[in-house]
Design a protein around this motif. Structure first.
Motif, mmCIF file in Angstrom:
data_model
loop_
_atom_site.group_PDB
_atom_site.id
_atom_site.type_symbol
_atom_site.label_atom_id
_atom_site.label_comp_id
_atom_site.label_asym_id
_atom_site.label_seq_id
_atom_site.Cartn_x
_atom_site.Cartn_y
_atom_site.Cartn_z
ATOM 1 N N ASN A 262 0.757 -1.220 0.163
ATOM 2 C CA ASN A 262 0.021 -0.069 0.057
ATOM 3 C C ASN A 262 0.958 1.213 -0.067
ATOM 4 O OD1 ASN A 262 0.872 -0.007 2.368
ATOM 5 N ND2 ASN A 262 -0.874 -0.678 3.439
ATOM 6 N N SER A 263 2.238 1.218 -0.489
ATOM 7 C CA SER A 263 2.853 2.286 -0.461
ATOM 8 C C SER A 263 2.649 3.428 -1.833
ATOM 9 C CB SER A 263 4.434 1.732 -0.597
ATOM 10 O OG SER A 263 4.426 1.204 -2.028
ATOM 11 N N GLY A 264 1.645 2.817 -2.657
ATOM 12 C CA GLY A 264 1.595 3.586 -3.766
ATOM 13 C C GLY A 264 2.822 3.511 -4.917
ATOM 14 N N ARG A 265 3.772 2.882 -4.451
ATOM 15 C CA ARG A 265 4.833 2.754 -5.669
ATOM 16 C C ARG A 265 4.091 2.342 -6.814
ATOM 17 N NH1 ARG A 265 8.932 -0.671 -7.711
ATOM 18 N NH2 ARG A 265 11.196 -0.025 -7.324
ATOM 19 N N ASP A 266 4.684 3.206 -7.921
ATOM 20 C CA ASP A 266 4.263 2.951 -9.247
ATOM 21 C C ASP A 266 5.312 3.356 -10.189
ATOM 22 O OD1 ASP A 266 2.817 2.533 -11.274
ATOM 23 O OD2 ASP A 266 1.451 4.350 -11.333
ATOM 24 N N MET A 267 5.805 2.355 -10.977
ATOM 25 C CA MET A 267 6.868 2.277 -12.000
ATOM 26 C C MET A 267 6.193 2.056 -13.236
ATOM 27 S SD MET A 267 9.686 2.821 -10.440
ATOM 28 C CE MET A 267 9.135 3.424 -8.793
ATOM 29 N N HIS A 268 6.521 2.751 -14.314
ATOM 30 C CA HIS A 268 6.139 2.728 -15.632
ATOM 31 C C HIS A 268 7.206 2.009 -16.540
ATOM 32 C CE1 HIS A 268 2.464 5.421 -15.598
ATOM 33 N NE2 HIS A 268 2.523 4.986 -14.552
ATOM 34 N N ARG A 269 6.847 0.661 -16.894
ATOM 35 C CA ARG A 269 8.189 0.012 -17.610
ATOM 36 C C ARG A 269 7.709 -0.376 -19.101
ATOM 37 N NH1 ARG A 269 8.786 -6.226 -15.711
ATOM 38 N NH2 ARG A 269 7.753 -6.820 -17.673
ATOM 39 N N THR A 270 8.891 0.000 -19.852
ATOM 40 C CA THR A 270 8.814 -0.608 -21.134
ATOM 41 C C THR A 270 9.943 -1.655 -21.316
ATOM 42 O OG1 THR A 270 10.044 1.264 -21.743
ATOM 43 C CG2 THR A 270 7.619 1.141 -22.434
ATOM 44 N N THR A 271 9.681 -2.589 -22.326
ATOM 45 C CA THR A 271 10.560 -3.622 -22.008
ATOM 46 C C THR A 271 11.107 -4.075 -23.814
ATOM 47 O OG1 THR A 271 9.187 -4.661 -20.464
ATOM 48 C CG2 THR A 271 11.000 -6.232 -21.504
ATOM 49 N N LEU A 272 12.351 -3.952 -23.975
ATOM 50 C CA LEU A 272 12.682 -4.362 -25.004
ATOM 51 C C LEU A 272 13.257 -6.131 -25.596
ATOM 52 C CD1 LEU A 272 15.393 -1.534 -25.410
ATOM 53 C CD2 LEU A 272 13.129 -1.528 -26.188
ATOM 54 N N TYR A 273 12.664 -6.371 -26.556
ATOM 55 C CA TYR A 273 12.977 -7.841 -26.741
ATOM 56 C C TYR A 273 14.398 -8.219 -27.061
ATOM 57 C CZ TYR A 273 7.977 -9.007 -27.468
ATOM 58 O OH TYR A 273 6.669 -9.484 -27.347
ATOM 59 N N GLY A 274 14.852 -9.352 -26.612
ATOM 60 C CA GLY A 274 16.286 -9.446 -26.959
ATOM 61 C C GLY A 274 16.263 -10.292 -28.165
ATOM 62 N N ASP A 275 17.625 -10.262 -28.808
ATOM 63 C CA ASP A 275 17.666 -10.949 -30.060
ATOM 64 C C ASP A 275 18.951 -11.944 -30.007
ATOM 65 O OD1 ASP A 275 20.002 -9.110 -29.749
ATOM 66 O OD2 ASP A 275 19.460 -8.049 -31.549
ATOM 67 N N GLU A 276 19.455 -12.330 -28.674
ATOM 68 C CA GLU A 276 20.465 -12.896 -28.577
ATOM 69 C C GLU A 276 20.227 -14.310 -27.658
ATOM 70 O OE1 GLU A 276 24.915 -12.388 -26.806
ATOM 71 O OE2 GLU A 276 24.119 -10.599 -27.426
ATOM 72 N N VAL A 277 20.331 -15.676 -28.411
ATOM 73 C CA VAL A 277 19.962 -16.700 -27.517
ATOM 74 C C VAL A 277 21.330 -16.717 -26.679
ATOM 75 C CG1 VAL A 277 20.279 -19.203 -27.795
ATOM 76 C CG2 VAL A 277 18.924 -17.850 -29.570
ATOM 77 N N ILE A 278 21.146 -17.368 -25.293
ATOM 78 C CA ILE A 278 22.369 -17.669 -24.390
ATOM 79 C C ILE A 278 22.860 -18.809 -25.028
ATOM 80 C CG2 ILE A 278 22.907 -18.183 -22.065
ATOM 81 C CD1 ILE A 278 20.410 -16.904 -21.208
ATOM 82 N N ARG A 279 24.371 -18.618 -25.371
ATOM 83 C CA ARG A 279 25.185 -19.853 -25.861
ATOM 84 C C ARG A 279 26.573 -19.590 -25.202
ATOM 85 N NH1 ARG A 279 23.693 -20.355 -31.156
ATOM 86 N NH2 ARG A 279 22.544 -18.362 -31.355
#
Ligand SMILES: [Fe+2]
Length: 279
Positions: A262-279
């Protein structure tokens, strides 16, 4: 319009994070040279901070789209904005966010983890809610030659269940059933990036080391994680309203310090897709 002010980055700690100076809000969408500068700086510093930048949702989405392919959540006028809040009236999956207090890399149960996240602080918590970052490149760089050689052959199974059990140690059968619907994902412990840099793939989703005795493998993983995230290796961001923080999910571990729902904390997020498989 071209760059009339060149941004500069000032390190926040020896291994991770920098604060960016010399960027105006209007440049974020209009300056054609800025995206390349940010992508390079993101890879170099892991975390970039623009203090009290007050970016609006539309500008944040427009700028994010210049950096890469942006994930879309649900419907609405700006479906690229995801509200990071524990208030269930604003975020229907708030319950899952409670797991973000453990060190993690986003998307390790996916085929390709996300590339980067941008977070703008709209309401900050009076206490708690700081975000911490640690470099997983530095975690690899810290290893001895012998460890590098040994760990380069290890593979780790990542599951949603492992991450959720850290916050819900006694799950109901229904919770377990839901968690197990997400398939487990195996990754190498050492990620050799297309840039040639190497990092350790660690975090809350680690379940076991493939082919190693369960306890021995878990002890090794936990030891590596606590070494990677020891206080001297951590940048802790204490939020002010309007701060814009972006991080390179490929080379950075992150977590949030606990805060009240109930702190009210509010973050607006945008997310960028990756293009690299973990290898
Ligand atoms: Fe996260």
């Amino acid at each position: 319009m071209s760059v009339d002010v060149t941004p500069t980055a000032e390190r926040l700690s020896p291994t991770v994070g920098a604060v960016v100076h010399g960027v105006r809000r209007d440049q974020m969408v209009e300056d054609p040279d800025l995206p390349a500068w940010f992508l390079q700086a993101l890879e170099q510093y892991g975390v970039l901070v623009l203090r009290e930048f007050q970016i609006g949702d539309e500008e944040q989405v427009a700028f994010s789209k210049k950096l890469g392919r942006v994930e879309v959540f649900g419907k609405g006028p700006l479906p690229e904005i995801f509200r990071v809040t524990l208030d269930p009236t604003k975020n229907p999956v708030a319950e899952y966010l409670k797991g973000t207090v453990d060190w993690h890399i986003d998307g390790l149960t996916e085929e390709i983890p996300i590339m980067a996240t941008l977070l703008s602080g709209h309401v900050v918590s009076a206490t708690g809610g700081e975000t911490e970052f640690a470099s997983s490149y530095a975690a690899y760089d810290d290893l001895t030659d012998h460890e590098r050689d040994t760990f380069s052959r290890l593979r780790v199974m990542h599951t949603l269940e492992a991450a959720q059990r850290l916050t819900v140690p006694d799950p109901s059968p229904e919770q377990l059933r839901l968690w197990r619907m997400r398939p487990a994902k195996e990754h190498p412990l050492v990620w050799t990036h297309s840039s040639g840099r190497k990092s350790l793939v660690l975090g809350a989703t680690m379940d076991h080391v493939v082919g190693m005795e369960l306890e021995e493998g878990r002890n090794l993983l936990n030891e590596l994680l606590s070494h990677a995230t020891r206080p001297a290796r951590v940048y802790r961001h204490e939020w002010q309203v309007g701060d814009l923080v972006m991080w390179d999910n490929r080379g950075v571990l992150h977590r949030v310090l606990p805060y009240s729902s109930n702190s009210g904390r509010d973050m607006h997020r945008t997310t960028l897709y990756g293009d690299e498989v973990i290898r």
